[in-house]
Structure formats: structure tokens, C-alpha cells
Design a protein around this motif. Structure first.
Motif, PDB file in Angstrom:
ATOM      1  N   GLN A  91       2.572   8.122  -5.575  1.00 55.67           N
ATOM      2  CA  GLN A  91       3.175   7.160  -4.653  1.00 55.67           C
ATOM      3  C   GLN A  91       3.911   7.881  -3.521  1.00 55.67           C
ATOM      4  OE1 GLN A  91       5.453   3.975  -6.613  1.00 55.67           O
ATOM      5  NE2 GLN A  91       4.281   4.381  -8.490  1.00 55.67           N
ATOM      6  N   ALA A  94       1.398   9.147  -1.044  1.00 55.14           N
ATOM      7  CA  ALA A  94       0.867   8.045  -0.237  1.00 55.14           C
ATOM      8  C   ALA A  94       1.878   7.592   0.807  1.00 55.14           C
ATOM      9  CB  ALA A  94       0.483   6.885  -1.146  1.00 55.14           C
ATOM     10  N   LYS A  95       3.159   7.555   0.420  1.00 54.85           N
ATOM     11  CA  LYS A  95       4.193   7.131   1.368  1.00 54.85           C
ATOM     12  C   LYS A  95       4.381   8.159   2.481  1.00 54.85           C
ATOM     13  CE  LYS A  95       6.797   4.035  -1.661  1.00 54.85           C
ATOM     14  NZ  LYS A  95       6.586   2.839  -0.792  1.00 54.85           N
ATOM     15  N   ASP A  98       1.715   7.489   4.792  1.00 56.89           N
ATOM     16  CA  ASP A  98       2.011   6.222   5.458  1.00 56.89           C
ATOM     17  C   ASP A  98       3.046   6.404   6.562  1.00 56.89           C
ATOM     18  OD1 ASP A  98       1.480   3.522   5.727  1.00 56.89           O
ATOM     19  OD2 ASP A  98       3.134   2.929   4.414  1.00 56.89           O
ATOM     20  N   ALA A  99       3.992   7.322   6.341  1.00 55.02           N
ATOM     21  CA  ALA A  99       5.072   7.531   7.313  1.00 55.02           C
ATOM     22  C   ALA A  99       4.562   8.144   8.609  1.00 55.02           C
ATOM     23  CB  ALA A  99       6.151   8.415   6.700  1.00 55.02           C
ATOM     24  N   SER A 100       3.359   8.718   8.579  1.00 58.88           N
ATOM     25  CA  SER A 100       2.804   9.322   9.803  1.00 58.88           C
ATOM     26  C   SER A 100       2.317   8.266  10.791  1.00 58.88           C
ATOM     27  CB  SER A 100       1.660  10.272   9.440  1.00 58.88           C
ATOM     28  OG  SER A 100       0.581   9.559   8.857  1.00 58.88           O
ATOM     29  N   ASP A 101       2.268   7.014  10.334  1.00 62.24           N
ATOM     30  CA  ASP A 101       1.883   5.899  11.198  1.00 62.24           C
ATOM     31  C   ASP A 101       3.059   5.567  12.122  1.00 62.24           C
ATOM     32  OD1 ASP A 101       1.141   3.540  12.407  1.00 62.24           O
ATOM     33  OD2 ASP A 101       0.397   2.605  10.552  1.00 62.24           O
ATOM     34  N   LYS A 104       5.130   2.419  11.554  1.00 63.64           N
ATOM     35  CA  LYS A 104       5.900   2.234  10.321  1.00 63.64           C
ATOM     36  C   LYS A 104       7.314   2.766  10.492  1.00 63.64           C
ATOM     37  CE  LYS A 104       2.430   0.499   8.059  1.00 63.64           C
ATOM     38  NZ  LYS A 104       1.739   1.218   7.003  1.00 63.64           N
ATOM     39  N   SER A 106       9.718   5.067   9.353  1.00 67.80           N
ATOM     40  CA  SER A 106       9.741   6.299   8.569  1.00 67.80           C
ATOM     41  C   SER A 106      11.059   6.476   7.817  1.00 67.80           C
ATOM     42  CB  SER A 106       9.490   7.505   9.469  1.00 67.80           C
ATOM     43  OG  SER A 106      10.490   7.603  10.472  1.00 67.80           O
ATOM     44  N   ILE A 109      10.798   4.465   4.682  1.00 74.54           N
ATOM     45  CA  ILE A 109       9.875   5.127   3.751  1.00 74.54           C
ATOM     46  C   ILE A 109      10.553   6.318   3.088  1.00 74.54           C
ATOM     47  CG2 ILE A 109       7.737   6.461   3.611  1.00 74.54           C
ATOM     48  CD1 ILE A 109       6.593   4.643   5.780  1.00 74.54           C
TER      49      ILE A 109
END
Length: 269
Positions: A91, A94-95, A98-101, A104, A106, A109
Motif C-alpha cells: 500500500q 502504491a501511495k 499515487d503521490a507523483s500525480d 493529488k 501529496s 498521502i
């Protein structure tokens, strides 16, 4: 044939035969009462010694079988803890991706990752059985489960507890700096956790094999002990019945032969 009043040889012989019959009858009755054909060392010295050695071996194997149950509980608890850690590391990975988006949050996250890391740290410190930490970096308990002792070294040799603790510590995944949390590479510690789980699987397979062997050995020993000690109830019942009848006949014959010298009195009429 000589006639003697002072010593009744026939009656003495009949008496000796009666004593022998009664002794055999008592032995058969005792075997029926105890269900055992060896009730004292004198009954069968060799059989008694062999049987007692087999009983001692069986008790040891039963204790080892109980140890296997404890060892399986040990491994099962450790496996559950490591599976949770592995899931949380996945997890976290994956987060971090995800934070590189850019769309989002960060910072939020990073907070989630800190929470997951704290949970991993809690699992490492609180996975215990009877006061023993299963994921300790210094303890590798051994279990006597028959044959060579099995050492549960998945924590010390495969898991790399110190590195994992450092990874989820305040300097890395629980750091107050978001960039540190989001940039920490969990690949190595995640691989170590999977390696430790594989080692637990190997140890579980070894326990299953030894459990199968011990179960068969206990059954074989029990069968051998039974053949040495257990009485054949049907045969002993036949012997007891035969002895009771023979005892009654022997008693009657002793009585008759004990009075036989009275026949000499007819010579004095």
C-alpha cells in the motif's frame, strides 16, 4: 507296592499338582483382571524391559508431537503478522506512486504512509507468544520436534528486522518531511518480508513431514507395546475356566488320596 501310613506319597503328589493348577489359575485370573499378560518383571524379563523402553520412546515422541503443535502456532502467528506487513508495504508503494500525480494531495498521502508505517512498527513490536517476540532481530528459538532441532531463523536470517525497523522509523517512512516519506524506496524491505514468508513456508513443510513421521512412529510403538503387554482375553478366559475345573478335580483327588491309607486297617480285622 508298599503300604505306608506315616508318609502318604500319593497325596503329596496330588497336593503338589493342585498347587501348580491353582497358581496357573490365579495367573490367568490376574491377567483377566488387569488385561495384561505381563504384571511383573518375573512374568517376562526380556519382554518387560523391551516394552518399558518402547513406552519411554513413545512418551518422548508424543511430547515432540505436542511441540510441533506449538511450533505451528508460532509460525502461524508470525505468518499472519508478516502478511499484514507485506500488504502495508504494498500500500505504501502504491501511495508513493499515487503521490507523483500532480492532481493529488501529496501531503495527505504522506500522512497516510506515516500511519501505515506506524502500524508496521506496532506489529513488529507486539507480535509475541508467551512473552517471546516472534519478529525479534536477536531471537531464533528452536523446537525439539524429532530429529535435528528446527531453528526458526526466518526473522534473524531473512527478514532483516533492523532494516525494516529503520525503514518504518522516524528517519524514513515516519519522517516529518513529506519528500522523505514519499521518496523512500521500500523495495529491499518488501523483498525481505517475502523471503521471510518463504522461509516460514519451508519450516511449515518440515513440521508437516515430521508430524507425519511421529504419528506413524507412535502408532507402530503402541502396536508393539500392545503385543508385548496386552493379554489375549479369550485365551486367558479359557485358561481360567480350565484351571477352576482342574482345581475342583484336584481338590477331590487330594481328599481321596489322603484317606487311602485307611484301607490298611482292613488287615487288622
Amino acid at each position: 507296592m508298599a503300604f505306608s501310613v506315616n508318609t502318604n506319597i500319593g497325596a503329596l503328589k496330588a497336593y503338589n499338582a493342585l498347587v501348580k493348577v491353582n497358581a496357573q489359575t490365579e495367573k490367568a485370573q490376574l491377567r483377566l483382571a488387569t488385561q495384561k499378560k505381563i504384571n511383573s518383571v518375573a512374568d517376562d524379563t526380556s519382554g518387560y524391559n523391551v516394552g518399558k523402553k518402547l513406552e519411554a520412546e513413545t512418551l518422548v515422541k508424543k511430547a515432540q508431537l505436542n511441540n510441533i503443535s506449538s511450533a505451528k502456532n508460532f509460525l502461524s502467528t508470525a505468518e499472519s503478522a508478516l502478511l499484514q506487513i507485506s500488504d502495508k508495504l504494498n500500500q505504501i508503494k502504491a501511495k508513493q506512486v499515487d503521490a507523483s500525480d500532480p492532481l493529488k494531495d501529496s501531503a495527505a498521502i504522506a500522512k497516510d504512509i506515516r500511519t501505515l508505517a506506524a502500524e508496521i512498527s506496532s506489529i513488529l513490536g507486539n507480535t509475541t507468544i508467551n512473552g517471546v517476540n516472534l519478529l525479534s532481530s536477536t531471537s531464533a528459538p528452536s523446537f525439539n520436534v524429532g530429529g535435528a532441532a528446527l531453528t526458526f531463523d526466518f526473522s534473524t536470517s531473512a527478514l532483516g528486522v533492523a532494516a525494516l525497523e529503520a525503514a518504518v522509523g522516524t528517519s524514513n517512512l515516519q519522517s516529518t518531511t513529506d519528500s522523505t516519506v514519499l521518496g523512500f524506496d521500500t523495495t529491499t524491505v518488501a523483498d525481505n518480508v517475502r523471503t521471510a514468508l518463504g522461509r516460514i513456508g519451508n519450516l511449515s513443510q518440515a513440521l508437516d513431514s515430521r508430524e507425519e513421521f511421529l504419528t506413524a512412529a507412535i502408532a507402530n510403538n503402541t502396536a508393539s507395546i500392545s503385543s508385548i503387554f496386552d493379554a489375549d482375553v479369550a485365551m486367558e478366559q479359557l485358561n481360567a475356566t480350565k484351571g477352576q475345573i482342574s482345581s475342583q478335580i484336584g481338590t477331590a483327588m487330594v481328599a481321596q488320596m489322603n484317606t487311602a491309607p485307611q484301607q490298611i486297617l482292613s488287615l487288622f480285622r
